[in-house]
Design an enzyme around this catalytic site. Structure first.
Site, PDB file in Angstrom:
ATOM      1  N   THR A  13       0.965  -1.113  -0.020  1.00 43.91           N
ATOM      2  CA  THR A  13      -0.017   0.141   0.108  1.00 43.91           C
ATOM      3  C   THR A  13       0.866   1.270   0.043  1.00 43.91           C
ATOM      4  O   THR A  13       0.669   2.177  -0.814  1.00 43.91           O
ATOM      5  CB  THR A  13      -0.813   0.162   1.259  1.00 43.91           C
ATOM      6  OG1 THR A  13      -1.601  -1.020   1.311  1.00 43.91           O
ATOM      7  CG2 THR A  13      -1.896   1.056   1.249  1.00 43.91           C
ATOM      8  N   ALA A  43      12.076  -3.687  -3.144  1.00 45.75           N
ATOM      9  CA  ALA A  43      12.191  -5.125  -2.450  1.00 45.75           C
ATOM     10  C   ALA A  43      10.779  -5.577  -2.345  1.00 45.75           C
ATOM     11  O   ALA A  43       9.965  -4.503  -1.521  1.00 45.75           O
ATOM     12  CB  ALA A  43      12.984  -5.166  -1.418  1.00 45.75           C
ATOM     13  N   GLU A 129       8.059  10.862   9.245  1.00 43.42           N
ATOM     14  CA  GLU A 129       6.816  11.604   9.188  1.00 43.42           C
ATOM     15  C   GLU A 129       5.690  10.582   8.972  1.00 43.42           C
ATOM     16  O   GLU A 129       4.634  10.785   9.447  1.00 43.42           O
ATOM     17  CB  GLU A 129       6.835  12.531   7.935  1.00 43.42           C
ATOM     18  CG  GLU A 129       5.671  13.609   8.051  1.00 43.42           C
ATOM     19  CD  GLU A 129       5.591  14.524   9.213  1.00 43.42           C
ATOM     20  OE1 GLU A 129       6.630  15.504   9.527  1.00 43.42           O
ATOM     21  OE2 GLU A 129       4.753  14.205   9.976  1.00 43.42           O
ATOM     22  N   VAL A 132       3.101   8.636  11.833  1.00 46.38           N
ATOM     23  CA  VAL A 132       2.205   8.972  12.877  1.00 46.38           C
ATOM     24  C   VAL A 132       1.097   9.859  12.016  1.00 46.38           C
ATOM     25  O   VAL A 132       1.709  11.039  11.383  1.00 46.38           O
ATOM     26  CB  VAL A 132       2.894   9.964  13.875  1.00 46.38           C
ATOM     27  CG1 VAL A 132       1.573  10.384  14.988  1.00 46.38           C
ATOM     28  CG2 VAL A 132       3.713   9.368  14.815  1.00 46.38           C
ATOM     29  N   GLY A 134      -0.574   9.618   9.434  1.00 45.96           N
ATOM     30  CA  GLY A 134      -0.780   9.657   8.044  1.00 45.96           C
ATOM     31  C   GLY A 134      -0.237  10.651   7.175  1.00 45.96           C
ATOM     32  O   GLY A 134       0.923  11.223   7.177  1.00 45.96           O
ATOM     33  N   LYS A 205       2.022   5.236  18.043  1.00 47.40           N
ATOM     34  CA  LYS A 205       2.177   6.719  17.418  1.00 47.40           C
ATOM     35  C   LYS A 205       2.017   7.714  18.641  1.00 47.40           C
ATOM     36  O   LYS A 205       2.849   8.684  18.526  1.00 47.40           O
ATOM     37  CB  LYS A 205       0.849   6.995  16.710  1.00 47.40           C
ATOM     38  CG  LYS A 205       0.866   5.954  15.318  1.00 47.40           C
ATOM     39  CD  LYS A 205      -0.714   5.942  14.667  1.00 47.40           C
ATOM     40  CE  LYS A 205      -0.371   5.453  13.437  1.00 47.40           C
ATOM     41  NZ  LYS A 205      -1.645   5.370  12.932  1.00 47.40           N
TER      42      LYS A 205
HETATM   43  P1  NAP Z   1       1.708  -3.852   2.800  1.00 50.99           P
HETATM   44  O1  NAP Z   1       0.699  -3.428   2.166  1.00 50.99           O
HETATM   45  O2  NAP Z   1       1.487  -5.268   3.526  1.00 50.99           O
HETATM   46  O3  NAP Z   1       2.999  -3.909   2.281  1.00 50.99           O
HETATM   47  C1  NAP Z   1       4.248  -4.278   2.868  1.00 50.99           C
HETATM   48  C2  NAP Z   1       5.202  -4.489   1.670  1.00 50.99           C
HETATM   49  O4  NAP Z   1       6.286  -5.076   2.311  1.00 50.99           O
HETATM   50  C3  NAP Z   1       4.701  -5.617   0.507  1.00 50.99           C
HETATM   51  O5  NAP Z   1       5.267  -5.067  -0.587  1.00 50.99           O
HETATM   52  C4  NAP Z   1       5.573  -6.793   0.859  1.00 50.99           C
HETATM   53  O6  NAP Z   1       5.719  -7.811  -0.204  1.00 50.99           O
HETATM   54  C5  NAP Z   1       6.962  -6.267   1.402  1.00 50.99           C
HETATM   55  N1  NAP Z   1       7.739  -7.140   2.236  1.00 50.99           N
HETATM   56  C6  NAP Z   1       7.107  -7.581   3.455  1.00 50.99           C
HETATM   57  N2  NAP Z   1       8.083  -8.191   3.965  1.00 50.99           N
HETATM   58  C7  NAP Z   1       9.260  -8.272   2.976  1.00 50.99           C
HETATM   59  C8  NAP Z   1      10.648  -8.772   3.035  1.00 50.99           C
HETATM   60  N3  NAP Z   1      10.903  -9.714   3.982  1.00 50.99           N
HETATM   61  N4  NAP Z   1      11.274  -8.699   2.044  1.00 50.99           N
HETATM   62  C9  NAP Z   1      11.014  -7.682   0.997  1.00 50.99           C
HETATM   63  N5  NAP Z   1       9.754  -7.215   0.970  1.00 50.99           N
HETATM   64  C10 NAP Z   1       8.831  -7.559   1.837  1.00 50.99           C
HETATM   65  O7  NAP Z   1       1.721  -2.892   4.166  1.00 50.99           O
HETATM   66  P2  NAP Z   1       1.641  -1.350   4.113  1.00 50.99           P
HETATM   67  O8  NAP Z   1       0.028  -0.895   4.558  1.00 50.99           O
HETATM   68  O9  NAP Z   1       2.205  -0.672   2.843  1.00 50.99           O
HETATM   69  O10 NAP Z   1       2.473  -0.640   5.459  1.00 50.99           O
HETATM   70  C11 NAP Z   1       3.801  -0.707   5.311  1.00 50.99           C
HETATM   71  C12 NAP Z   1       4.427   0.027   6.525  1.00 50.99           C
HETATM   72  O11 NAP Z   1       3.738   1.536   6.448  1.00 50.99           O
HETATM   73  C13 NAP Z   1       3.859  -0.623   7.801  1.00 50.99           C
HETATM   74  O12 NAP Z   1       5.067  -0.226   8.776  1.00 50.99           O
HETATM   75  C14 NAP Z   1       2.772   0.210   8.361  1.00 50.99           C
HETATM   76  O13 NAP Z   1       2.482   0.325   9.706  1.00 50.99           O
HETATM   77  C15 NAP Z   1       2.997   1.663   7.753  1.00 50.99           C
HETATM   78  N6  NAP Z   1       1.956   2.500   7.432  1.00 50.99           N
HETATM   79  C16 NAP Z   1       0.943   2.129   6.523  1.00 50.99           C
HETATM   80  C17 NAP Z   1      -0.121   2.955   6.477  1.00 50.99           C
HETATM   81  C18 NAP Z   1      -1.458   2.550   5.655  1.00 50.99           C
HETATM   82  O14 NAP Z   1      -2.129   3.291   5.546  1.00 50.99           O
HETATM   83  N7  NAP Z   1      -1.504   1.331   5.067  1.00 50.99           N
HETATM   84  C19 NAP Z   1      -0.029   4.392   7.046  1.00 50.99           C
HETATM   85  C20 NAP Z   1       1.298   4.602   7.601  1.00 50.99           C
HETATM   86  C21 NAP Z   1       2.022   3.819   7.835  1.00 50.99           C
HETATM   87  P3  NAP Z   1       4.578  -8.291  -0.963  1.00 50.99           P
HETATM   88  O15 NAP Z   1       3.812  -7.027  -1.823  1.00 50.99           O
HETATM   89  O16 NAP Z   1       5.248  -9.057  -2.140  1.00 50.99           O
HETATM   90  O17 NAP Z   1       3.860  -8.976  -0.237  1.00 50.99           O
HETATM   91  N1  HSE Z   2      -3.224   1.291  10.314  1.00 49.13           N
HETATM   92  C1  HSE Z   2      -2.977   2.415  10.613  1.00 49.13           C
HETATM   93  C2  HSE Z   2      -4.358   3.231  10.747  1.00 49.13           C
HETATM   94  C3  HSE Z   2      -2.480   3.247   9.071  1.00 49.13           C
HETATM   95  O1  HSE Z   2      -5.285   2.665  10.770  1.00 49.13           O
HETATM   96  O2  HSE Z   2      -4.146   4.472  11.351  1.00 49.13           O
HETATM   97  C4  HSE Z   2      -1.959   4.534   9.362  1.00 49.13           C
HETATM   98  O3  HSE Z   2      -0.920   4.447  10.386  1.00 49.13           O
END
Ligand code: NAP
Ligand code: HSE
Length: 448
Positions: A13, A43, A129, A132, A134, A205
């Site tokens: 994402t 990666a 940034e 916490v 978004g 956060k």
């Molecule tokens: P996600 O959609 O599950 O994406 C994780 C990515 O990491 C995927 O591309 C996955 O590969 C890859 N990955 C996982 N393990 C790996 C490894 N060992 N080697 C290489 N690649 C690997 O998660 P996300 O929502 O983007 O969240 C990522 C981070 O951002 C988290 O720390 C989350 O807390 C933070 N975050 C998320 C949001 C949100 O709104 N989603 C907002 C703020 C912060 P595959 O694609 O092949 O599975």
């Molecule tokens: N899972 C988190 C949320 C993503 O819902 O706020 C953003 O950090």
């Protein structure tokens, strides 16, 4: 024009959002920075996975080390999540002297102190940034905008998933599990959604914000955490009848002896104060601005001793909002490469060695309590006697109409009382034969 080559570890994402945002606004950022951002490698875990954001196959790899160690990669972006491999990714990149950008609040909560020390040793920076709230630039606000202030209060709706669930439960009477599934589909929820609904993501956060505001890295074990899983439609509706909206609230407050929020803002008062760092569902008065923060939106309300009250609002989760925050960090990291790191305020500076988090039991709060009681005379007297013995005052009692039956709900609104006293009194009330089921207790915030 100078170019900064980025190595993304994670292409889900957030990683996909960053890739897409650079395609869309890369030229704009380059014209503002004088540095072009170019994604060199990404990666992922599974090369065969279908991706909403298409990354050319030549840029994809499953080997994160080949991304981090590549001499052609200037900045490493950790957007994979988790705390084990992600820690190795960040430490390895910092060891190589590369600036790192992360969106990973769980990682910072668990290992922040170690990672910032590693960045300092390596003479580079670790930016966060997106970790916490978004798209809200709250880290920059605390780090730079409010640098001249002592932060006496900080209240945050910092989990988009929970706010989305609570909003839809209130607005449409929607079912908890169905709305959570929708939040997952929209890319708001963590890979492990219990992190969201049990309050841990918000705790990570709020710990980061408290650390920045108070100058010592908050140990996640010291953060009091309650989630929203136990909240019922009944409580949301009763709170509404009383003029409140239930929100999952992160609270960071200076607290003085007696557990009350500190009013003084002098240097001595600040040094003596202990800090409440907590996350719990809370009754927010409808007249307060935080009651109107709905859906996936987040808001952080910060009081500084010089500036007074300030408010920051925006999307708290999702691909584009998070990518916007990562781009802001990438700009800082790119300028570090261009001009060196010393011209900016470091991402985290410890400055309050004696800082400490107060135990929740010692904090004073107001409460909403819902009891299921037998509908017979003398019940209120038994409950009131227990509260009176504990020196806990009742501000109002409500037995809502339309709940006829052997067991009926009773709502008590309770004056300020220490959490420990309240916890013990409720345990005694739960043991009364006339009380059925566990009492529900939700704190009430007055934002004084
Ligand atoms: P996600 O959609 O599950 O994406 C994780 C990515 O990491 C995927 O591309 C996955 O590969 C890859 N990955 C996982 N393990 C790996 C490894 N060992 N080697 C290489 N690649 C690997 O998660 P996300 O929502 O983007 O969240 C990522 C981070 O951002 C988290 O720390 C989350 O807390 C933070 N975050 C998320 C949001 C949100 O709104 N989603 C907002 C703020 C912060 P595959 O694609 O092949 O599975
Ligand atoms: N899972 C988190 C949320 C993503 O819902 O706020 C953003 O950090």
């Amino acid at each position: 024009m100078q170019q900064a080559n980025l190595g993304l570890v994670g292409g889900g994402t957030v990683g996909g959002g960053v890739f897409q945002a650079i395609q869309r606004n890369g030229a704009l950022v380059a014209s503002r920075l004088g540095v072009r951002l170019a994604v060199a490698k990404v990666a992922v875990r599974d090369l065969a996975k279908a991706r909403a954001v298409k990354v050319p196959a030549a840029q994809l790899t499953t080997d994160w080390q080949s991304v981090v160690n590549d001499p052609g990669v200037d900045i490493v972006v950790e957007v994979m999540g988790g705390t084990t491999t992600a820690r190795s990714v960040v430490l390895q990149a910092l060891k190589l002297g590369k600036p790192v950008v992360t969106a990973n609040k769980a990682l910072l909560s668990a290992h922040g102190e170690e990672l910032f020390a590693a960045a300092e040793r390596a003479g580079t920076n670790l930016y966060y940034e997106a970790s916490v709230a978004g798209g809200i630039p709250i880290i920059k606000v605390l780090r730079e905008g409010l640098i001249g202030n002592r932060i006496t209060r900080l209240y945050g709706i910092v989990n988009g998933t929970c706010n989305y669930i609570l909003t839809r439960m209130k607005r449409e009477g929607a079912d908890f599990s169905a709305v959570l599934a929708e939040a997952q589909r929209l890319g708001y929820a963590e890979a492990e959604p219990s992190l969201d609904v049990d309050g841990h993501d918000a705790a990570h956060k709020i710990g980061i914000l408290a650390s920045l505001a108070h100058g010592f890295w908050v140990n996640p074990k010291d953060v009091h955490v309650e989630g929203i899983r136990h909240l019922t439609q009944q409580d949301i509706q009763f709170a509404g009848q009383l003029g409140y909206t239930i929100k999952l609230l992160g609270v960071v407050k200076q607290v003085v002896a007696g557990g009350r929020a500190a009013k003084a803002t002098t240097r001595t008062a600040a040094a003596q104060a202990r800090i409440q760092v907590s996350v719990y569902p809370c009754l927010v008065p409808n007249a307060h601005v935080l009651a109107s923060v709905n859906d996936v939106f987040n808001a952080v309300y910060v009081r500084g001793d010089i500036v007074g009250d300030t408010l920051y609002y925006g999307r708290g989760a999702g691909q584009d909002a998070t990518a916007s925050a990562v781009l802001s960090d990438l700009a800082d990291a790119a300028l570090d490469l261009k001009f060196g790191t010393k011209h900016r305020i470091p991402p985290f500076v410890p400055h309050e060695r004696a800082g400490a988090v107060i135990a929740m039991d010692a904090v004073t709060s107001r409460y909403y309590v819902r009891l299921a009681v037998l509908d017979r005379p003398g019940v209120f007297a038994k409950i009131a006697a227990i509260l009176a013995r504990a020196k806990i005052g009742i501000s109002s009692i409500m037995q809502p109409e339309g709940h006829e039956g052997a067991v009926v709900p009773v709502i008590l609104m309770i004056h300020d009382a220490p959490n420990a006293a309240m916890r013990k009194a409720l345990a005694q009330i739960a043991r009364l034969a006339v009380v059925k089921g566990a009492p529900v207790m939700i704190r009430v915030e007055s934002f004084e």
